[in-house]
Write a protein that holds these residues in place. Structure first.
Motif, short mmCIF file in Angstrom:
data_model
loop_
_atom_site.label_atom_id
_atom_site.label_comp_id
_atom_site.label_asym_id
_atom_site.label_seq_id
_atom_site.Cartn_x
_atom_site.Cartn_y
_atom_site.Cartn_z
N MET A 275 -4.12 5.27 6.30
CA MET A 275 -4.40 3.85 6.49
C MET A 275 -5.31 3.62 7.69
O MET A 275 -6.20 2.78 7.66
CB MET A 275 -3.09 3.06 6.64
CG MET A 275 -2.23 3.03 5.39
SD MET A 275 -3.09 2.47 3.90
CE MET A 275 -3.64 0.84 4.39
N ILE A 276 -5.09 4.37 8.75
CA ILE A 276 -5.93 4.21 9.94
C ILE A 276 -7.34 4.70 9.66
O ILE A 276 -8.32 4.09 10.08
CB ILE A 276 -5.31 4.96 11.14
CG1 ILE A 276 -4.01 4.27 11.56
CG2 ILE A 276 -6.28 4.99 12.32
CD1 ILE A 276 -3.26 4.97 12.65
N ALA A 277 -7.46 5.79 8.90
CA ALA A 277 -8.78 6.30 8.53
C ALA A 277 -9.54 5.27 7.71
O ALA A 277 -10.74 5.04 7.93
CB ALA A 277 -8.63 7.61 7.75
N TYR B 124 0.83 -1.20 0.00
CA TYR B 124 0.00 0.00 0.00
C TYR B 124 0.87 1.26 0.00
O TYR B 124 0.57 2.25 -0.67
CB TYR B 124 -0.91 0.02 1.23
CG TYR B 124 -2.15 -0.82 1.09
CD1 TYR B 124 -3.06 -0.61 0.07
CD2 TYR B 124 -2.43 -1.83 2.02
CE1 TYR B 124 -4.20 -1.39 -0.05
CE2 TYR B 124 -3.57 -2.60 1.91
CZ TYR B 124 -4.46 -2.38 0.88
OH TYR B 124 -5.58 -3.14 0.77
N TYR B 125 1.94 1.20 0.77
CA TYR B 125 2.83 2.36 0.88
C TYR B 125 3.47 2.70 -0.47
O TYR B 125 3.54 3.86 -0.88
CB TYR B 125 3.91 2.07 1.92
CG TYR B 125 4.96 3.15 2.04
CD1 TYR B 125 4.64 4.38 2.61
CD2 TYR B 125 6.25 2.94 1.58
CE1 TYR B 125 5.60 5.37 2.71
CE2 TYR B 125 7.21 3.92 1.69
CZ TYR B 125 6.88 5.13 2.25
OH TYR B 125 7.83 6.11 2.36
N GLY B 126 3.91 1.64 -1.17
CA GLY B 126 4.53 1.87 -2.48
C GLY B 126 3.56 2.51 -3.46
O GLY B 126 3.92 3.44 -4.19
N GLU B 127 2.32 2.02 -3.45
CA GLU B 127 1.30 2.59 -4.33
C GLU B 127 0.96 4.02 -3.91
O GLU B 127 0.74 4.90 -4.76
CB GLU B 127 0.03 1.73 -4.30
CG GLU B 127 0.18 0.36 -4.95
CD GLU B 127 0.51 0.49 -6.43
OE1 GLU B 127 -0.09 1.34 -7.11
OE2 GLU B 127 1.39 -0.26 -6.91
N PHE B 128 0.90 4.24 -2.60
CA PHE B 128 0.54 5.56 -2.08
C PHE B 128 1.58 6.61 -2.51
O PHE B 128 1.22 7.68 -3.00
CB PHE B 128 0.46 5.48 -0.55
CG PHE B 128 0.03 6.77 0.11
CD1 PHE B 128 -1.31 7.06 0.29
CD2 PHE B 128 0.98 7.68 0.58
CE1 PHE B 128 -1.71 8.24 0.92
CE2 PHE B 128 0.59 8.86 1.19
CZ PHE B 128 -0.76 9.14 1.37
#
Length: 205
Positions: free
Chosen positions: A94-96, A37-41
């Motif tokens: 991510m938490i949201a 997810y981080y890479g895509e973000f």
């Protein structure tokens, strides 16, 4: 603008291992999933943050676009944009999303505790619990719903007394979880401000 973007990108790229593990616990995602997810973000948002319009668009990819869902997105974004700059970073993002998704009661309570712990000291003070109650009162669409309730400070004192099981003047995560997991009324109060779906009575049966 370029300098700000560069600074944000550097900040995000330096997430330490313990921060990733902490985020994994709060979202219920494993570390490999978070890395993906981080890479895509970062690829899509190299500045390391998203604004409300972008967040709304992302959420529409896996949710219906009805009035109820739009309201939920608005509230969660507002809640996590704690400095009111109109953006949230990857961790908050991510938490949201976790708050908006279907999670276990324990995950939702853990996320709520993180949100309410405004100074990040790992416990809730009476002032932080009072903020929960004030936000709950202000969010009530029908003001008559709170008309028969006591003033926010009185209500908060009662809630704090229930949460502070050992009466040491602070509420730990363990106390917060214990009370929330065993009382549907308290659980819904504690989760009201993070816009997650209400907890049904039969969850506790």
């Amino acid at each position: 603008m370029g300098q700000c973007c560069s600074s944000k990108r550097q900040q995000v790229s330096q997430m330490a291992g313990n921060e990733v593990r902490d985020l994994s616990m709060k979202t219920g995602l494993n570390i490999d999933e978070l890395k993906s997810y981080y890479g895509e973000f970062i690829k899509d948002y190299p500045c390391g943050h998203v604004n409300k319009k972008q967040f709304r668009k992302i959420y529409r990819n896996f949710s219906s676009d009805d009035a109820k869902e739009r309201e939920k997105v608005e509230q969660v974004f507002k809640t996590f944009d704690q400095n009111n700059d109109g953006t949230i970073d990857f961790r908050e993002f991510m938490i949201a999303l976790s708050c908006l998704s279907k999670g276990t009661l324990e995950q939702k309570l853990s996320l709520a505790f993180y949100l309410y712990d405004e100074n990040g000291d790992g416990v809730l003070s009476f002032e932080e619990v009072l903020d929960i109650v004030k936000a709950m009162y202000s969010m009530a669409k029908d003001q008559s719903a709170t008309a028969n309730l006591p003033p926010a400070e009185v209500f908060a004192k009662g809630l704090f007394a229930e949460l502070d099981k050992d009466k040491d003047g602070i509420v730990t995560l363990e106390e917060f979880m214990e009370v929330g997991c065993h009382d549907v009324i308290v659980a819904n109060l504690l989760l009201a401000n993070v816009a997650v779906d209400g907890i049904e009575e039969d969850y506790f049966e």
